[in-house]
Design an enzyme around this catalytic site. Sequence first.
Site, PDB file in Angstrom:
ATOM      1  N   ASP A  21     -21.220  -0.464   7.724  1.00 31.58           N
ATOM      2  CA  ASP A  21     -22.663  -0.495   7.475  1.00 31.58           C
ATOM      3  C   ASP A  21     -23.415   0.403   8.457  1.00 31.58           C
ATOM      4  O   ASP A  21     -24.397   1.036   8.082  1.00 31.58           O
ATOM      5  CB  ASP A  21     -23.196  -1.930   7.575  1.00 31.58           C
ATOM      6  CG  ASP A  21     -22.851  -2.762   6.337  1.00 31.58           C
ATOM      7  OD1 ASP A  21     -22.336  -2.199   5.354  1.00 31.58           O
ATOM      8  OD2 ASP A  21     -23.087  -3.985   6.375  1.00 31.58           O
TER       9      ASP A  21
ATOM     10  N   ALA B 201      -8.148  -0.109  14.813  1.00 30.03           N
ATOM     11  CA  ALA B 201      -7.890  -1.303  13.994  1.00 30.03           C
ATOM     12  C   ALA B 201      -9.125  -1.761  13.217  1.00 30.03           C
ATOM     13  O   ALA B 201      -9.000  -2.385  12.154  1.00 30.03           O
ATOM     14  CB  ALA B 201      -7.372  -2.428  14.882  1.00 30.03           C
TER      15      ALA B 201
ATOM     16  N   TYR C 297       2.000   7.300  18.197  1.00 31.12           N
ATOM     17  CA  TYR C 297       0.751   7.967  18.567  1.00 31.12           C
ATOM     18  C   TYR C 297       0.933   9.169  19.488  1.00 31.12           C
ATOM     19  O   TYR C 297      -0.042   9.846  19.801  1.00 31.12           O
ATOM     20  CB  TYR C 297      -0.196   6.945  19.226  1.00 31.12           C
ATOM     21  CG  TYR C 297      -0.556   5.805  18.291  1.00 31.12           C
ATOM     22  CD1 TYR C 297      -1.219   6.053  17.092  1.00 31.12           C
ATOM     23  CD2 TYR C 297      -0.218   4.484  18.591  1.00 31.12           C
ATOM     24  CE1 TYR C 297      -1.537   5.022  16.220  1.00 31.12           C
ATOM     25  CE2 TYR C 297      -0.543   3.443  17.733  1.00 31.12           C
ATOM     26  CZ  TYR C 297      -1.198   3.719  16.547  1.00 31.12           C
ATOM     27  OH  TYR C 297      -1.517   2.705  15.687  1.00 31.12           O
TER      28      TYR C 297
ATOM     29  N   HIS D 110      -7.554   9.555  11.927  1.00 27.79           N
ATOM     30  CA  HIS D 110      -6.441   8.753  12.452  1.00 27.79           C
ATOM     31  C   HIS D 110      -5.356   9.676  12.969  1.00 27.79           C
ATOM     32  O   HIS D 110      -5.064  10.704  12.355  1.00 27.79           O
ATOM     33  CB  HIS D 110      -5.852   7.839  11.369  1.00 27.79           C
ATOM     34  CG  HIS D 110      -6.862   6.877  10.856  1.00 27.79           C
ATOM     35  ND1 HIS D 110      -7.268   5.782  11.570  1.00 27.79           N
ATOM     36  CD2 HIS D 110      -7.614   6.892   9.727  1.00 27.79           C
ATOM     37  CE1 HIS D 110      -8.207   5.151  10.893  1.00 27.79           C
ATOM     38  NE2 HIS D 110      -8.441   5.807   9.779  1.00 27.79           N
TER      39      HIS D 110
ATOM     40  N   ARG E 299       2.242   3.545   6.676  1.00 31.13           N
ATOM     41  CA  ARG E 299       2.481   2.414   7.569  1.00 31.13           C
ATOM     42  C   ARG E 299       2.340   1.076   6.833  1.00 31.13           C
ATOM     43  O   ARG E 299       2.404   1.031   5.612  1.00 31.13           O
ATOM     44  CB  ARG E 299       1.544   2.543   8.782  1.00 31.13           C
ATOM     45  CG  ARG E 299       1.772   3.881   9.523  1.00 31.13           C
ATOM     46  CD  ARG E 299       0.956   3.975  10.770  1.00 31.13           C
ATOM     47  NE  ARG E 299       1.332   2.937  11.720  1.00 31.13           N
ATOM     48  CZ  ARG E 299       0.604   2.619  12.793  1.00 31.13           C
ATOM     49  NH1 ARG E 299      -0.525   3.259  13.031  1.00 31.13           N
ATOM     50  NH2 ARG E 299       1.004   1.673  13.610  1.00 31.13           N
TER      51      ARG E 299
ATOM     52  N   PRO F  64     -10.840   0.789  19.471  1.00 35.48           N
ATOM     53  CA  PRO F  64     -10.055  -0.054  20.380  1.00 35.48           C
ATOM     54  C   PRO F  64      -8.619   0.414  20.593  1.00 35.48           C
ATOM     55  O   PRO F  64      -7.963   0.892  19.666  1.00 35.48           O
ATOM     56  CB  PRO F  64     -10.069  -1.438  19.701  1.00 35.48           C
ATOM     57  CG  PRO F  64     -10.445  -1.171  18.287  1.00 35.48           C
ATOM     58  CD  PRO F  64     -11.314   0.045  18.304  1.00 35.48           C
ATOM     59  N   ASN F  65      -8.179   0.250  21.817  1.00 35.65           N
ATOM     60  CA  ASN F  65      -6.807   0.526  22.275  1.00 35.65           C
ATOM     61  C   ASN F  65      -6.472   2.017  22.371  1.00 35.65           C
ATOM     62  O   ASN F  65      -5.388   2.379  22.827  1.00 35.65           O
ATOM     63  CB  ASN F  65      -5.768  -0.182  21.385  1.00 35.65           C
ATOM     64  CG  ASN F  65      -5.954  -1.682  21.417  1.00 35.65           C
ATOM     65  OD1 ASN F  65      -6.036  -2.257  22.501  1.00 35.65           O
ATOM     66  ND2 ASN F  65      -6.050  -2.312  20.262  1.00 35.65           N
TER      67      ASN F  65
ATOM     68  N   HIS G 280      -9.733  -1.276   9.364  1.00 30.86           N
ATOM     69  CA  HIS G 280      -9.200  -2.157   8.332  1.00 30.86           C
ATOM     70  C   HIS G 280      -9.969  -3.467   8.217  1.00 30.86           C
ATOM     71  O   HIS G 280      -9.655  -4.284   7.351  1.00 30.86           O
ATOM     72  CB  HIS G 280      -7.712  -2.436   8.628  1.00 30.86           C
ATOM     73  CG  HIS G 280      -6.976  -1.209   9.110  1.00 30.86           C
ATOM     74  ND1 HIS G 280      -6.801  -0.094   8.317  1.00 30.86           N
ATOM     75  CD2 HIS G 280      -6.410  -0.895  10.313  1.00 30.86           C
ATOM     76  CE1 HIS G 280      -6.150   0.828   9.009  1.00 30.86           C
ATOM     77  NE2 HIS G 280      -5.898   0.371  10.223  1.00 30.86           N
TER      78      HIS G 280
ATOM     79  N   ARG H 240      -2.658  -1.572   6.864  1.00 32.23           N
ATOM     80  CA  ARG H 240      -3.327  -0.383   7.414  1.00 32.23           C
ATOM     81  C   ARG H 240      -3.708   0.605   6.308  1.00 32.23           C
ATOM     82  O   ARG H 240      -4.348   1.614   6.557  1.00 32.23           O
ATOM     83  CB  ARG H 240      -2.412   0.360   8.392  1.00 32.23           C
ATOM     84  CG  ARG H 240      -2.167  -0.398   9.659  1.00 32.23           C
ATOM     85  CD  ARG H 240      -1.388   0.455  10.642  1.00 32.23           C
ATOM     86  NE  ARG H 240      -0.669  -0.384  11.564  1.00 32.23           N
ATOM     87  CZ  ARG H 240      -1.212  -0.927  12.663  1.00 32.23           C
ATOM     88  NH1 ARG H 240      -2.448  -0.670  12.994  1.00 32.23           N
ATOM     89  NH2 ARG H 240      -0.496  -1.715  13.434  1.00 32.23           N
TER      90      ARG H 240
ATOM     91  N   SER I 175      -2.111   8.653  13.308  1.00 31.92           N
ATOM     92  CA  SER I 175      -0.958   8.396  12.433  1.00 31.92           C
ATOM     93  C   SER I 175      -1.415   8.470  10.977  1.00 31.92           C
ATOM     94  O   SER I 175      -2.617   8.402  10.686  1.00 31.92           O
ATOM     95  CB  SER I 175      -0.392   7.003  12.736  1.00 31.92           C
ATOM     96  OG  SER I 175      -1.359   6.010  12.450  1.00 31.92           O
TER      97      SER I 175
ATOM     98  N   ARG J  70       0.969   3.819  24.875  1.00 38.15           N
ATOM     99  CA  ARG J  70       0.998   2.871  23.762  1.00 38.15           C
ATOM    100  C   ARG J  70       1.822   3.444  22.608  1.00 38.15           C
ATOM    101  O   ARG J  70       1.512   4.515  22.101  1.00 38.15           O
ATOM    102  CB  ARG J  70      -0.451   2.690  23.304  1.00 38.15           C
ATOM    103  CG  ARG J  70      -0.616   1.959  22.031  1.00 38.15           C
ATOM    104  CD  ARG J  70      -2.033   2.102  21.478  1.00 38.15           C
ATOM    105  NE  ARG J  70      -2.133   1.302  20.278  1.00 38.15           N
ATOM    106  CZ  ARG J  70      -3.049   1.474  19.349  1.00 38.15           C
ATOM    107  NH1 ARG J  70      -3.972   2.407  19.478  1.00 38.15           N
ATOM    108  NH2 ARG J  70      -3.051   0.716  18.281  1.00 38.15           N
TER     109      ARG J  70
ATOM    110  N   GLU K  48     -13.781  10.361   9.130  1.00 45.42           N
ATOM    111  CA  GLU K  48     -12.882   9.366   9.728  1.00 45.42           C
ATOM    112  C   GLU K  48     -11.561  10.032  10.118  1.00 45.42           C
ATOM    113  O   GLU K  48     -11.028  10.840   9.361  1.00 45.42           O
ATOM    114  CB  GLU K  48     -12.617   8.252   8.714  1.00 45.42           C
ATOM    115  CG  GLU K  48     -11.674   7.188   9.240  1.00 45.42           C
ATOM    116  CD  GLU K  48     -11.579   5.991   8.299  1.00 45.42           C
ATOM    117  OE1 GLU K  48     -12.622   5.456   7.905  1.00 45.42           O
ATOM    118  OE2 GLU K  48     -10.440   5.621   7.957  1.00 45.42           O
TER     119      GLU K  48
ATOM    120  N   ASN L 168     -12.695   7.534  14.983  1.00 48.97           N
ATOM    121  CA  ASN L 168     -11.420   6.868  14.762  1.00 48.97           C
ATOM    122  C   ASN L 168     -11.686   5.394  15.064  1.00 48.97           C
ATOM    123  O   ASN L 168     -11.662   4.988  16.230  1.00 48.97           O
ATOM    124  CB  ASN L 168     -10.336   7.421  15.682  1.00 48.97           C
ATOM    125  CG  ASN L 168      -8.978   6.759  15.417  1.00 48.97           C
ATOM    126  OD1 ASN L 168      -8.905   5.743  14.709  1.00 48.97           O
ATOM    127  ND2 ASN L 168      -7.920   7.313  15.977  1.00 48.97           N
TER     128      ASN L 168
HETATM  129  C1  DQA Z   1      -5.124   4.434  14.190  1.00 46.62           C
HETATM  130  C2  DQA Z   1      -4.427   3.655  13.057  1.00 46.62           C
HETATM  131  C3  DQA Z   1      -4.861   2.190  13.061  1.00 46.62           C
HETATM  132  O1  DQA Z   1      -4.210   1.479  12.016  1.00 46.62           O
HETATM  133  C4  DQA Z   1      -4.489   1.539  14.382  1.00 46.62           C
HETATM  134  O2  DQA Z   1      -4.976   0.210  14.429  1.00 46.62           O
HETATM  135  C5  DQA Z   1      -4.937   2.317  15.563  1.00 46.62           C
HETATM  136  C6  DQA Z   1      -4.870   3.781  15.546  1.00 46.62           C
HETATM  137  C7  DQA Z   1      -4.620   5.890  14.301  1.00 46.62           C
HETATM  138  O3  DQA Z   1      -5.323   6.688  14.915  1.00 46.62           O
HETATM  139  O4  DQA Z   1      -3.544   6.216  13.794  1.00 46.62           O
HETATM  140  O5  DQA Z   1      -5.270   1.743  16.601  1.00 46.62           O
HETATM  141  O6  DQA Z   1      -6.505   4.468  13.936  1.00 46.62           O
END
Ligand code: DQA
Length: 155
Positions: free
Chosen positions: A87, A77, A23, A100, A107, A10-11, A80, A111, A102, A18, A98, A74
């Site tokens: 699962d 959010a 990021y 990320h 942080r 998401p996002n 977390h 997170r 950042s 953003r 996985e 990735n």
């Molecule tokens: C993220 C880190 C997450 O905590 C955050 O909610 C994101 C981006 C990252 O790629 O740094 O949306 O996954």
Amino acid sequence: MRKILLIHGPNLNLLGEREVETYGSRTLSQINEMIKKRAKKLGCEVRIKQSNNEGEIVSFIGEAKDWADALIINPAAYTHTSLAIRDAISAIGIPAVEVHLSNIFKRESFRQKSLTAGVCVGQITGFGPQSYLLALEAVMNILGEGKNADRKAAS
Ligand code: DQA
């Protein structure tokens, strides 16, 4: 040719506008171009999906069982919070990495916990868009096709 599913959570569709200080200024489509270019160089096929919806991400992961050799995710959010995504990763039984952008450990405390990393081979965090490229190299090595393929992932 090895097939890799890459999921942005998401996002991440808002990258480039953003929180650029966290990021970076590259858009998701620019990052996806970088990923595809590197995949071509490494000799693998990568299918890229993005969703803002937890259930849809669970479905993407479930569908990968039939065709993907590895998963890069990735979960944003959902990292977390989502037991369902954890699962799903665990259920398909293919190697997962996985990612990320950042460094989540630098942080907020909420997170610094990942529900999903524990069912992945490993986590790459904090290298900006390069995190995805490192993950591609990692999965190719895990699958025995990378230039460091003789170095097995530590168990
Ligand atoms: C993220 C880190 C997450 O905590 C955050 O909610 C994101 C981006 C990252 O790629 O740094 O949306 O996954």
